[in-house]
Design a protein around this motif. Structure first.
Motif, PDB file in Angstrom:
ATOM      1  N   TRP A 245      -8.733   2.045   4.895  1.00 45.84           N
ATOM      2  CA  TRP A 245      -7.669   0.817   5.065  1.00 45.84           C
ATOM      3  C   TRP A 245      -6.920   1.015   6.204  1.00 45.84           C
ATOM      4  O   TRP A 245      -6.909   0.007   6.943  1.00 45.84           O
TER       5      TRP A 245
ATOM      6  N   LEU B 267       1.193   4.478  -2.711  1.00 44.21           N
ATOM      7  CA  LEU B 267       1.149   5.828  -2.447  1.00 44.21           C
ATOM      8  C   LEU B 267       2.255   6.436  -2.937  1.00 44.21           C
ATOM      9  O   LEU B 267       2.207   7.683  -3.589  1.00 44.21           O
TER      10      LEU B 267
ATOM     11  N   LEU C 265      -4.735   0.363  -5.867  1.00 48.07           N
ATOM     12  CA  LEU C 265      -4.933   0.479  -4.354  1.00 48.07           C
ATOM     13  C   LEU C 265      -6.249  -0.350  -3.935  1.00 48.07           C
ATOM     14  O   LEU C 265      -6.034  -1.251  -2.995  1.00 48.07           O
ATOM     15  N   PHE C 266      -7.213  -0.304  -4.691  1.00 53.60           N
ATOM     16  CA  PHE C 266      -8.360  -1.116  -4.430  1.00 53.60           C
ATOM     17  C   PHE C 266      -8.285  -2.575  -4.381  1.00 53.60           C
ATOM     18  O   PHE C 266      -8.404  -3.327  -3.332  1.00 53.60           O
TER      19      PHE C 266
ATOM     20  N   MET D 294      -9.980   6.256   1.126  1.00 49.46           N
ATOM     21  CA  MET D 294      -9.558   5.110   0.843  1.00 49.46           C
ATOM     22  C   MET D 294      -8.462   4.863   1.840  1.00 49.46           C
ATOM     23  O   MET D 294      -8.316   3.593   2.627  1.00 49.46           O
ATOM     24  N   ILE D 295      -7.671   5.787   2.127  1.00 48.59           N
ATOM     25  CA  ILE D 295      -6.247   5.518   2.936  1.00 48.59           C
ATOM     26  C   ILE D 295      -6.907   5.643   4.421  1.00 48.59           C
ATOM     27  O   ILE D 295      -6.536   4.530   5.280  1.00 48.59           O
TER      28      ILE D 295
ATOM     29  N   VAL E 118     -10.854  10.583  -3.724  1.00 52.81           N
ATOM     30  CA  VAL E 118     -11.027   9.162  -3.226  1.00 52.81           C
ATOM     31  C   VAL E 118     -10.101   8.666  -2.267  1.00 52.81           C
ATOM     32  O   VAL E 118     -10.373   7.978  -1.466  1.00 52.81           O
ATOM     33  N   TYR E 119      -8.560   9.489  -2.488  1.00 52.62           N
ATOM     34  CA  TYR E 119      -7.743   8.777  -1.642  1.00 52.62           C
ATOM     35  C   TYR E 119      -7.946   9.144  -0.330  1.00 52.62           C
ATOM     36  O   TYR E 119      -7.493   8.020   0.480  1.00 52.62           O
TER      37      TYR E 119
ATOM     38  N   VAL F 121       1.074  -1.035   0.090  1.00 56.21           N
ATOM     39  CA  VAL F 121      -0.062   0.086   0.151  1.00 56.21           C
ATOM     40  C   VAL F 121       0.888   1.123  -0.010  1.00 56.21           C
ATOM     41  O   VAL F 121       0.638   2.388  -0.899  1.00 56.21           O
TER      42      VAL F 121
ATOM     43  N   MET G 145      -5.702  -3.544  -1.369  1.00 53.00           N
ATOM     44  CA  MET G 145      -6.597  -3.326  -0.278  1.00 53.00           C
ATOM     45  C   MET G 145      -7.628  -4.804   0.150  1.00 53.00           C
ATOM     46  O   MET G 145      -7.608  -5.287   1.121  1.00 53.00           O
TER      47      MET G 145
ATOM     48  N   VAL H 291      -5.856   4.315  -8.225  1.00 50.54           N
ATOM     49  CA  VAL H 291      -7.006   3.940  -7.355  1.00 50.54           C
ATOM     50  C   VAL H 291      -7.337   2.346  -7.305  1.00 50.54           C
ATOM     51  O   VAL H 291      -7.688   1.763  -6.438  1.00 50.54           O
TER      52      VAL H 291
ATOM     53  N   SER I 296     -14.708   4.110  -3.108  1.00 50.38           N
ATOM     54  CA  SER I 296     -13.651   3.972  -4.510  1.00 50.38           C
ATOM     55  C   SER I 296     -14.563   3.495  -5.591  1.00 50.38           C
ATOM     56  O   SER I 296     -14.180   4.412  -6.820  1.00 50.38           O
TER      57      SER I 296
END
Lengths: 172, 351
Positions: free
Chosen positions: B138, A36, A74-75, B134-135, B130-131, A32, A78, A71, B153
């Motif tokens: 999570w 970022l 990341l999706f 999401m961050i 959206v970050y 993750v 996660m 995104v 997201s």
């Protein structure tokens, strides 16, 4: 300051940040955090586009890479719940091979960039081609055919993704 | 140079304070409005008619105990709400708030910056917004928070696409400029864009509701299923930032909708009014009247947002996805095709 203009300072700082974040992408153990840092790298590159007067490219870069693709990355990460501990330790042989290959790449780049000072550099900051109007004119007049071919390529990738993602009705 | 920096600093500070103030009083207005719809009185104790309620809420938020879960990713846990707040505020930079003011022969735009890609900038900021969710979701290391983040997201990505296509149609019919200032000035000379883009406005408005996570699209924080959604683990002012940023988002979305479709700081018969009052171009009073018109429109849209929230029940998740992909996306493509055809018949597009 040091005889550098503001643009040169910006270029230096952005480049340093881009390289630092790109290195962090590789060195961070948590996936993750890697993603970022990659987003931050994209922002630095978008800053470079701005310095080159390519505002449209800069914002599209942010929208497409940072806003959509990363995104989704990341999706997925996660959802898979990848952590630093789940990352497999690489075997020593693969590490040595990676080191050798990386060294060879460096060698090739040194060779390729040796004569680079003779190249005619494009004057940054004066070209107007990156502005959305001029870019659109060029894209839809001179480069219309490759542009359409690229869109067909994207379409075929889209259809392919749907085909792979489609539920197999014959086995159900 | 110094004058330029001072002017920009004043503009930034002014717009920032405007956003914060408007968002603070939007929280109060939301509660008053909900009370009105449900036949109650709403907050009425702090100050006259509850006028100090936002202040009391803020003090409460700051005074609450701050809890950061042990199992969370600490740095990302703090980054989440900050990022959400930042992306909420920076959208305001491209909104033109009033007509340019001329002081000592220099024209000052009442806008932080006028970039020639303003509309794409808006889309870009919406897509990185959206970050924050999401961050935060999570890093809380909580199932419900993660589900909320994942929902947010996928919802935001889905609704960005019809929003973008609706914007393309708007740009085609408003003369082809991506700068918000030029879009507004185009509506000063002609009619408001809503006249040529009624369907586009509807699509854009629905997408704006979804992007701001307002009901009926508030599935990321759906409290009947997910406890509190992405901010389940948040407390104190970090929760406050998430809640507050939602109101800033709502304020700025309303400002953007008013700017793009309803003429921004222009209003019908403005020039007749200015001529009657004897105001010359660049006068401060014209800017103030125009700013008042824009604020009135924004207030109207905020009321509409709230009215929808307190009237409609929440979507189910499959309904949300079907609405986005199977209704809004084809509709926006249809709108684009119709727009191109109409503009071709009007002679604005030449092949």
């Amino acid at each position: 300051m040091l005889g550098l203009s503001i643009t040169q300072w910006l270029f230096g700082i952005l480049s340093l940040m881009a390289i630092m974040f790109a290195l962090m992408v590789v060195f961070t153990r948590s996936p993750v955090n890697s993603v970022l840092y990659l987003v931050l790298t994209f922002f630095c590159i978008a800053g470079h586009y701005l310095l080159l007067n390519a505002q449209f490219l800069a914002v599209v870069h942010i929208v497409v890479y940072a806003g959509a693709i990363m995104v989704l990355f990341l999706f997925i990460i996660m959802l898979m719940n990848l952590n630093a501990d789940t990352e497999p330790r690489k075997h020593i042989i693969s590490r040595i091979i990676a080191g050798v290959v990386g060294g060879m790449l460096l060698f090739v780049m040194v060779g390729a960039l040796k004569g680079a000072e003779h190249l005619q550099l494009v004057q940054a900051g004066t070209s107007q081609i990156g502005l959305v109007k001029n870019l659109g004119m060029v894209l839809f007049n001179e480069f219309l055919f490759p542009f359409e071919i690229a869109s067909v390529l994207l379409l075929s990738a889209l259809v392919g993704a749907i085909m792979i993602g489609k539920r197999d009705t014959s086995t159900n | 140079m110094t004058a330029f920096i001072i002017y920009k600093a004043i503009m930034c500070a002014g717009v920032f304070l405007l956003c914060l103030g408007a968002a603070a009083y939007a929280t109060l207005w939301e509660r008053k409005f909900a009370a009105f719809l449900q036949d109650r009185k709403g907050p009425s104790r702090a100050g006259w008619g509850g006028i100090l309620q936002p202040l009391a809420d803020g003090v409460k938020m700051f005074m609450k105990e701050e809890i950061i879960p042990n199992v969370s990713n600490r740095s990302l846990f703090i980054l989440g709400p900050s990022l959400f707040m930042i992306t909420a505020v920076i959208t305001s930079t491209v909104v033109p708030w009033a007509k340019p003011v001329i002081i000592n022969g220099t024209s000052y735009d009442m806008q932080i910056t006028d970039i020639n890609i303003g509309v794409i900038y808006l889309l870009g900021v919406a897509s990185i917004g959206v970050y924050g969710i999401m961050i935060g979701g999570w890093s809380s290391n909580n199932k419900f928070a993660l589900l909320g983040a994942v929902r947010a997201s996928s919802q935001m990505i889905s609704y960005e696409i019809p929003m973008g296509i609706a914007l393309i149609a708007l740009i085609i019919s408003s003369g082809g400029s991506l700068s918000l200032k030029e879009i507004v000035e185009g509506q000063d000379a002609g009619v408001a864009n809503i006249v040529w883009q009624p369907l586009g406005f509807l699509i854009f408005f629905i997408c704006a509701l979804a992007e701001t996570n307002r009901a009926p699209f508030d599935l990321p924080e759906c409290e009947t299923e997910l406890v509190g959604g992405y901010h389940t683990e948040y407390s104190s002012m970090k929760l406050g930032l998430y809640l507050f940023a939602e109101y800033i988002n709502m304020f700025i979305s309303s400002a953007v909708i008013a700017t793009l479709y309803f003429g921004g700081y222009n209003f019908p018969f403005a020039h007749e009014l200015y001529a009657k009052l004897g105001l010359a171009d660049g006068s401060v009073w014209i800017s103030i009247i125009g700013f008042g018109a824009l604020i009135t429109k924004i207030f109207g849209f905020i009321c509409l947002f709230m009215w929808i929230r307190w009237t409609l029940p929440r979507f189910r998740y499959d309904q949300l996805m079907n609405l986005g992909w199977k209704s809004l996306l084809p509709l926006s493509l249809l709108n684009l095709a119709i727009t191109v055809l109409v503009e071709y018949l009007r002679g604005n597009i030449k092949f």
